[in-house]
Design an enzyme around this catalytic site. Structure first.
Site, PDB file in Angstrom:
ATOM      1  N   CYS A  28      61.174  48.638  44.384  1.00  0.00           N
ATOM      2  CA  CYS A  28      61.289  50.022  44.821  1.00  0.00           C
ATOM      3  C   CYS A  28      61.885  50.080  46.229  1.00  0.00           C
ATOM      4  O   CYS A  28      61.506  49.305  47.108  1.00  0.00           O
ATOM      5  CB  CYS A  28      59.915  50.689  44.807  1.00  0.00           C
ATOM      6  SG  CYS A  28      59.895  52.343  45.518  1.00  0.00           S
TER       7      CYS A  28
ATOM      8  N   ASP B 103      60.083  46.242  40.090  1.00  0.00           N
ATOM      9  CA  ASP B 103      60.620  46.966  38.938  1.00  0.00           C
ATOM     10  C   ASP B 103      61.219  45.934  37.990  1.00  0.00           C
ATOM     11  O   ASP B 103      62.110  45.169  38.380  1.00  0.00           O
ATOM     12  CB  ASP B 103      61.707  47.956  39.373  1.00  0.00           C
ATOM     13  CG  ASP B 103      61.173  49.071  40.248  1.00  0.00           C
ATOM     14  OD1 ASP B 103      60.074  49.572  39.955  1.00  0.00           O
ATOM     15  OD2 ASP B 103      61.857  49.441  41.222  1.00  0.00           O
TER      16      ASP B 103
END
Length: 281
Positions: free
Chosen positions: A188, A195
Site C-alpha cells: 500500500c 498487496d
C-alpha cells in the site's frame, strides 16, 4: 486536490452505519501517471474492476439484506477511489433502510460515479452490478489463463521496480503470447501493508525474455503503490522497453476490507474480461 496522505489510510476510523456518501475519497490519477511518463492521453484503454463482498442494508421492516457488487471504473475517469474510504462508505449502508435493491443500486451508481468523475468536464459513470444472495453460487472461480512464468528457476535480487530487466529476443520471430504469474506483490502506498496479486500479460511482438520478465514482476515486492498504479507502471515499462505491437496487462489482487481490485489495461480496444475471481481472492 486530495492526496493519499489525507485519506483515512493508516488512521483510526469510526465506522458510520448510516448512509453517508461523503465518506468516498477520490484521488486524482494524474500525479502517479506523470511519474511514468503519461502527461496527456494515456496509451491504453481499460478499467478497474472491483468486487465488494461485504454489502448489507435493511429493508423497510428492518430486516438485513446482503449482496455482492461488481464495479467497473473506466480508466479514463480522472480519479481512483481510495479503498478504505470505499469500505467505510459501503459500511454506512448497514443500518440504513431502503425500499428495495434497486434503490441501493441507484445510490451506489450515483455516488461512486460522482467520486470517480469529480472534476471532469464531462462526467461519466461507473458500472455497477448487484448480485442477490440467491445467485451467489453462480459466481465462478478460475485462475488466469496463460503460460506460467513461475515455473522458471530464476535468481531474484531486485525488490524495487527494475525495468532494465525487461528485454526481447530480437533474433526470433514475432509471437502472440499470454504469460501469467502469481508472484506479484506490492505494498500500500500509505500504510506499507502487503498487496498480493496475480498478473496476466498478453502481447504481440518480439518475444519477451521470460526470465527477465519474471524477475521484473518480482521486483515490485517492496514497492509502495496502489494496485491501479502498479499495473499502469508494468504496462508502460513493457510498452517502452519491449515495444510490442499490442499489449494487455491484467492483474487480480486479493481482497482487503471486503474489496478486491483488478486493473485491466490494453493498448487496443477489446472487451473487458469477466470479473471472475481467482482461488486466492
Amino acid at each position: 486536490m486530495n492526496t493519499p496522505e489525507q485519506s483515512q489510510l493508516g488512521k483510526a476510523s469510526a465506522y458510520v452505519d448510516q448512509y453517508d456518501a461523503s465518506l468516498l475519497f477520490p484521488i486524482p490519477r494524474a500525479g502517479k501517471r506523470a511519474e511514468i511518463g503519461i502527461t496527456g492521453a494515456a496509451p491504453f484503454f481499460g478499467a478497474d474492476m472491483w468486487t465488494a463482498f461485504e454489502l448489507s442494508w435493511q429493508n423497510l421492516r428492518g430486516k438485513p439484506q446482503v449482496a455482492l457488487v461488481h464495479f467497473t471504473f473506466p480508466c479514463e475517469s480522472p480519479n481512483i477511489v481510495e479503498s478504505k474510504s470505499f469500505k467505510l462508505y459501503l459500511n454506512s449502508f448497514n443500518n440504513t433502510r431502503f425500499a428495495d435493491a434497486g434503490e441501493v443500486l441507484a445510490r451506489l451508481r450515483a455516488d461512486i460515479s460522482e467520486a470517480a468523475w469529480r472534476g471532469a468536464p464531462t462526467p461519466g459513470t461507473v458500472g455497477v452490478t448487484l448480485i442477490d444472495a440467491a445467485l451467489f453460487d453462480r459466481e465462478p472461480v478460475h485462475e488466469l489463463d496463460g503460460l506460467n512464468l513461475d515455473r522458471l528457476d530464476v535468481e531474484c535480487t531486485h525488490y524495487q521496480p527494475a525495468p532494465e530487466l525487461l528485454t526481447t529476443l530480437p533474433d526470433e520471430g514475432m509471437v502472440d503470447e499470454v504469460l501469467v504469474s502469481n508472484l506479484l506483490k506490492s505494498n500500500c502506498l500509505v500504510t506499507g501493508q502487503p498487496d498480493w496479486g496475480s498478473v496476466q500479460i498478453s502481447y504481440s511482438g518480439l518475444p519477451i525474455q521470460q526470465e527477465g520478465l519474471l524477475r521484473y514482476l518480482v521486483s515490485f515486492r517492496n514497492h509502495n503503490e496502489f494496485h491501479e498504479q502498479c499495473v499502469e507502471r508494468i504496462f508502460m515499462d513493457i510498452w517502452s522497453r519491449c515495444k510490442p505491437t499490442k499489449l494487455t496487462v491484467y492483474a487480480r489482487y486479493t481482497r482487503r476490507g471486503g474489496l478486491d481490485i483488478n486493473p485491466f489495461r490494453t493498448s487496443h480496444p477489446r472487451a473487458l474480461p469477466g470479473n471472475i475471481r481467482t482461488a486466492r481472492q
